[in-house]
Design a protein around this motif. Structure first.
Motif, PDB file in Angstrom:
ATOM      1  N   TRP A  68     -22.726 -24.960  25.577  1.00  0.00           N
ATOM      2  CA  TRP A  68     -22.512 -23.621  24.789  1.00  0.00           C
ATOM      3  C   TRP A  68     -21.361 -22.760  25.187  1.00  0.00           C
ATOM      4  O   TRP A  68     -20.900 -22.476  26.245  1.00  0.00           O
ATOM      5  CB  TRP A  68     -23.658 -22.760  25.095  1.00  0.00           C
ATOM      6  N   TRP A  81     -22.926 -17.004  20.642  1.00  0.00           N
ATOM      7  CA  TRP A  81     -23.015 -18.279  21.486  1.00  0.00           C
ATOM      8  C   TRP A  81     -22.842 -19.319  20.571  1.00  0.00           C
ATOM      9  O   TRP A  81     -23.336 -19.185  19.547  1.00  0.00           O
ATOM     10  CB  TRP A  81     -24.269 -18.470  22.367  1.00  0.00           C
ATOM     11  N   TRP A  83     -22.713 -24.010  19.851  1.00  0.00           N
ATOM     12  CA  TRP A  83     -22.734 -25.223  20.251  1.00  0.00           C
ATOM     13  C   TRP A  83     -22.329 -26.097  19.460  1.00  0.00           C
ATOM     14  O   TRP A  83     -22.792 -25.806  18.214  1.00  0.00           O
ATOM     15  CB  TRP A  83     -24.222 -25.450  20.872  1.00  0.00           C
TER      16      TRP A  83
END
Length: 97
Positions: A68, A81, A83
């Motif tokens: 992340w 965040w 990912w």
């Protein structure tokens, strides 16, 4: 402003295949015409198996773990965040010649 669009490269096969769309969802292979995705579309595929985004909550700021990265959305003036599945590479449309 519209969302940036990406081609998705399959890093698992090792042959540089592009990920494409079919009636069942997502397929990959060097014979396919590359499909174009936004990050929002990728987040909706198989419940975020390729891409996830979580808005940062300053009241409860946590690190989501390995893979992340914290990003900044300058238009929304908000941190988040992000990912990206390590088995794919997002290639901006303008990055393809």
């Amino acid at each position: 402003m519209s969302e940036k669009k990406y081609y998705v490269k399959d890093l698992l096969t090792g042959d540089g295949a592009w990920v494409g769309k079919d009636v069942f969802g997502v397929v990959s292979g060097s014979h396919l015409k590359p499909a174009i995705f936004t990050k929002s579309e990728l987040a909706n595929i198989k419940n975020g198996a390729l891409y996830k985004r979580k808005w940062r909550d300053l009241r409860n700021d946590i690190d989501f773990g390995e893979g992340w990265e914290m990003k900044v959305d300058w238009e929304a003036k908000h941190d988040y965040w992000e990912w990206i599945n390590p088995l794919i590479e997002l290639v901006p449309m303008e990055g393809i010649v």
